[in-house]
Write a protein that holds these residues in place. Structure first.
Motif, mmCIF file in Angstrom:
data_model
loop_
_atom_site.group_PDB
_atom_site.id
_atom_site.type_symbol
_atom_site.label_atom_id
_atom_site.label_comp_id
_atom_site.label_asym_id
_atom_site.label_seq_id
_atom_site.Cartn_x
_atom_site.Cartn_y
_atom_site.Cartn_z
ATOM 1 N N ASP A 1 0.823 -1.204 0.000
ATOM 2 C CA ASP A 1 0.000 0.000 0.000
ATOM 3 C C ASP A 1 0.866 1.267 0.000
ATOM 4 O OD1 ASP A 1 -3.051 0.564 0.564
ATOM 5 O OD2 ASP A 1 -1.858 2.112 1.581
ATOM 6 N N ASP A 2 0.370 2.312 -0.646
ATOM 7 C CA ASP A 2 1.085 3.593 -0.697
ATOM 8 C C ASP A 2 1.439 4.141 0.682
ATOM 9 O OD1 ASP A 2 1.180 3.753 -3.414
ATOM 10 O OD2 ASP A 2 -0.490 5.178 -3.628
ATOM 11 N N SER A 3 0.624 3.819 1.664
ATOM 12 C CA SER A 3 0.825 4.394 3.000
ATOM 13 C C SER A 3 1.975 3.736 3.774
ATOM 14 C CB SER A 3 -0.462 4.266 3.815
ATOM 15 O OG SER A 3 -0.750 2.889 4.020
ATOM 16 N N VAL A 4 2.462 2.608 3.291
ATOM 17 C CA VAL A 4 3.551 1.909 3.998
ATOM 18 C C VAL A 4 4.801 2.793 4.005
ATOM 19 C CG1 VAL A 4 5.114 -0.085 3.896
ATOM 20 C CG2 VAL A 4 2.657 -0.397 3.515
ATOM 21 N N GLU A 5 5.381 2.938 5.171
ATOM 22 C CA GLU A 5 6.579 3.769 5.308
ATOM 23 C C GLU A 5 7.826 2.959 4.958
ATOM 24 O OE1 GLU A 5 6.443 5.376 9.293
ATOM 25 O OE2 GLU A 5 4.330 5.867 9.017
ATOM 26 N N VAL A 6 8.776 3.610 4.296
ATOM 27 C CA VAL A 6 9.999 2.957 3.834
ATOM 28 C C VAL A 6 11.176 3.405 4.699
ATOM 29 C CG1 VAL A 6 11.635 2.811 1.895
ATOM 30 C CG2 VAL A 6 9.164 2.753 1.454
ATOM 31 N N TYR A 7 11.853 2.426 5.285
ATOM 32 C CA TYR A 7 13.028 2.691 6.120
ATOM 33 C C TYR A 7 14.222 1.917 5.549
ATOM 34 C CZ TYR A 7 9.919 4.942 9.383
ATOM 35 O OH TYR A 7 9.005 5.811 9.940
ATOM 36 N N PRO A 8 15.117 2.638 4.869
ATOM 37 C CA PRO A 8 16.203 1.978 4.142
ATOM 38 C C PRO A 8 17.375 1.590 5.043
ATOM 39 C CG PRO A 8 16.370 4.343 3.881
ATOM 40 C CD PRO A 8 15.136 4.096 4.714
ATOM 41 N N GLY A 9 18.295 0.819 4.464
ATOM 42 C CA GLY A 9 19.481 0.370 5.184
ATOM 43 C C GLY A 9 20.610 1.392 5.220
ATOM 44 N N HIS A 10 20.486 2.430 4.381
ATOM 45 C CA HIS A 10 21.492 3.504 4.361
ATOM 46 C C HIS A 10 20.783 4.843 4.196
ATOM 47 C CE1 HIS A 10 25.177 0.967 3.646
ATOM 48 N NE2 HIS A 10 24.259 0.132 3.160
ATOM 49 N N TYR B 1 20.987 7.370 2.207
ATOM 50 C CA TYR B 1 21.517 7.854 0.931
ATOM 51 C C TYR B 1 20.593 8.862 0.239
ATOM 52 C CZ TYR B 1 24.972 4.011 0.828
ATOM 53 O OH TYR B 1 26.006 3.150 1.083
ATOM 54 N N GLY B 2 19.383 9.007 0.710
ATOM 55 C CA GLY B 2 18.410 9.818 -0.015
ATOM 56 C C GLY B 2 18.272 11.220 0.535
ATOM 57 N N PRO B 3 17.359 11.995 -0.057
ATOM 58 C CA PRO B 3 17.118 13.356 0.430
ATOM 59 C C PRO B 3 16.481 13.378 1.821
ATOM 60 C CG PRO B 3 15.581 12.782 -1.334
ATOM 61 C CD PRO B 3 16.569 11.664 -1.238
ATOM 62 N N THR B 4 15.829 12.295 2.203
ATOM 63 C CA THR B 4 15.243 12.186 3.548
ATOM 64 C C THR B 4 15.596 10.797 4.098
ATOM 65 O OG1 THR B 4 13.200 11.362 2.533
ATOM 66 C CG2 THR B 4 13.273 13.713 3.059
ATOM 67 N N PRO B 5 15.633 10.643 5.420
ATOM 68 C CA PRO B 5 16.030 9.342 5.978
ATOM 69 C C PRO B 5 14.986 8.242 5.809
ATOM 70 C CG PRO B 5 15.720 10.989 7.737
ATOM 71 C CD PRO B 5 15.525 11.700 6.441
ATOM 72 N N SER B 6 13.736 8.634 5.568
ATOM 73 C CA SER B 6 12.684 7.639 5.325
ATOM 74 C C SER B 6 11.701 8.201 4.309
ATOM 75 C CB SER B 6 11.964 7.278 6.627
ATOM 76 O OG SER B 6 11.271 8.397 7.123
ATOM 77 N N SER B 7 10.784 7.344 3.850
ATOM 78 C CA SER B 7 9.845 7.772 2.810
ATOM 79 C C SER B 7 8.594 6.916 2.930
ATOM 80 C CB SER B 7 10.520 7.600 1.447
ATOM 81 O OG SER B 7 9.689 8.035 0.401
ATOM 82 N N THR B 8 7.808 6.884 1.865
ATOM 83 C CA THR B 8 6.657 5.981 1.825
ATOM 84 C C THR B 8 6.659 5.269 0.474
ATOM 85 O OG1 THR B 8 5.202 7.611 0.814
ATOM 86 C CG2 THR B 8 5.218 7.531 3.238
ATOM 87 N N ILE B 9 5.945 4.162 0.409
ATOM 88 C CA ILE B 9 5.810 3.456 -0.869
ATOM 89 C C ILE B 9 5.168 4.395 -1.896
ATOM 90 C CG2 ILE B 9 4.579 1.587 -2.057
ATOM 91 C CD1 ILE B 9 6.930 0.508 -0.457
ATOM 92 N N GLY B 10 4.161 5.135 -1.489
ATOM 93 C CA GLY B 10 3.470 6.045 -2.406
ATOM 94 C C GLY B 10 4.408 7.085 -2.989
ATOM 95 N N HIS B 11 5.271 7.641 -2.147
ATOM 96 C CA HIS B 11 6.215 8.659 -2.611
ATOM 97 C C HIS B 11 7.248 8.044 -3.559
ATOM 98 C CE1 HIS B 11 8.417 12.485 -2.368
ATOM 99 N NE2 HIS B 11 9.480 11.718 -2.480
ATOM 100 N N GLU B 12 7.783 6.894 -3.160
ATOM 101 C CA GLU B 12 8.810 6.249 -3.986
ATOM 102 C C GLU B 12 8.241 5.788 -5.326
ATOM 103 O OE1 GLU B 12 12.179 6.280 -3.168
ATOM 104 O OE2 GLU B 12 11.216 7.645 -1.776
ATOM 105 N N ARG B 13 7.002 5.335 -5.307
ATOM 106 C CA ARG B 13 6.350 4.849 -6.533
ATOM 107 C C ARG B 13 6.332 5.943 -7.604
ATOM 108 N NH1 ARG B 13 2.875 0.701 -6.235
ATOM 109 N NH2 ARG B 13 2.036 1.136 -4.171
#
Ligand SMILES: [Fe+2]
Length: 213
Positions: free
Chosen positions: A159-168, A170-182
């Motif tokens: 789902d778009d609302s799922v929050e994304v927490y990466p292993g590094h 490396y991005g403009p923000t430390p976390s994101s969401t599936i909807g944003h990344e999509r």
């Protein structure tokens, strides 16, 4: 649920802490080269580590396993992982930490034993998916076709609302969401595998063209 993203040294590595307030049990995800902050948070919150989870067995995600792997603590990783886990994980498995239900998604590609870890709408993606980017797939144990499948047929089905927490970080923000990344992650907006491979091979040029730092 207690959920914290914690600086793990290395190459802007992140560890994660998943805690259960009722049982005071927790799981630590990807203890890296520097475990001092992760150890401090476990102690400050009065938690007992029940599980160590590894998103994949590259050294920067496993180097600190030994710090926590004592007594009854169980190391959980993909079934074939070379860290010799106590708990051999498969796609769809669930690990229960007190009342917290932690779900495992098998997402090979960046590495042969890569998993993503989903808890309460938060997805720890290891090096499979970063904010605005993805992990490499040209090293030993990696497979670009598998990575494409993991991203498009597993992760993007969430789902778009799922929050994304990466292993590094490396991005403009430390976390994101599936909807944003999509919408905003160039690797997730390719229309087919060939375009995906092209972008991987031309990423440096693409970044310059599109003003991506
Ligand atoms: Fe990695």
């Amino acid at each position: 649920m207690i959920f914290e993203q914690i600086d793990a040294g290395g190459d802007r590595n992140f560890s994660y802490l998943i805690g259960d307030e009722e049982s005071h049990l927790c799981a630590v995800v990807d203890p890296g080269y520097d475990t001092s902050k992760l150890e401090a948070r476990v102690k400050d919150l009065g938690l007992t580590v029940a599980y160590i989870l590894n998103t994949h067995t590259h050294n920067d995600h496993t180097a600190g396993n030994g710090v926590f792997h004592t007594g009854a603590v169980k190391l959980a990783a993909y079934k074939d992982a070379r860290v010799h886990p106590d708990v051999h994980l498969n796609h769809g498995d669930v690990i229960q930490v007190g009342t917290q239900r932690i779900e495992i998604l098998f997402t090979p590609g960046h590495y042969v034993d890569a998993i993503c870890i989903l808890v309460n709408g938060k997805l720890m993606t290891g090096d499979t998916l970063f904010v605005g980017c993805i992990g490499g797939s040209f090293a030993q144990g990696a497979n670009t076709e598998n990575q494409f499948h993991s991203l498009y047929d597993v992760i993007m089905k969430l789902d778009d609302s799922v929050e994304v927490y990466p292993g590094h970080d490396y991005g403009p923000t430390p976390s994101s969401t599936i909807g944003h990344e999509r919408v905003h992650n160039p690797f997730l907006t390719r229309s087919n595998f060939q375009e995906f491979v092209w972008l991987k091979e031309h990423w440096d040029e693409y970044k310059v063209e599109h003003g991506i730092p």
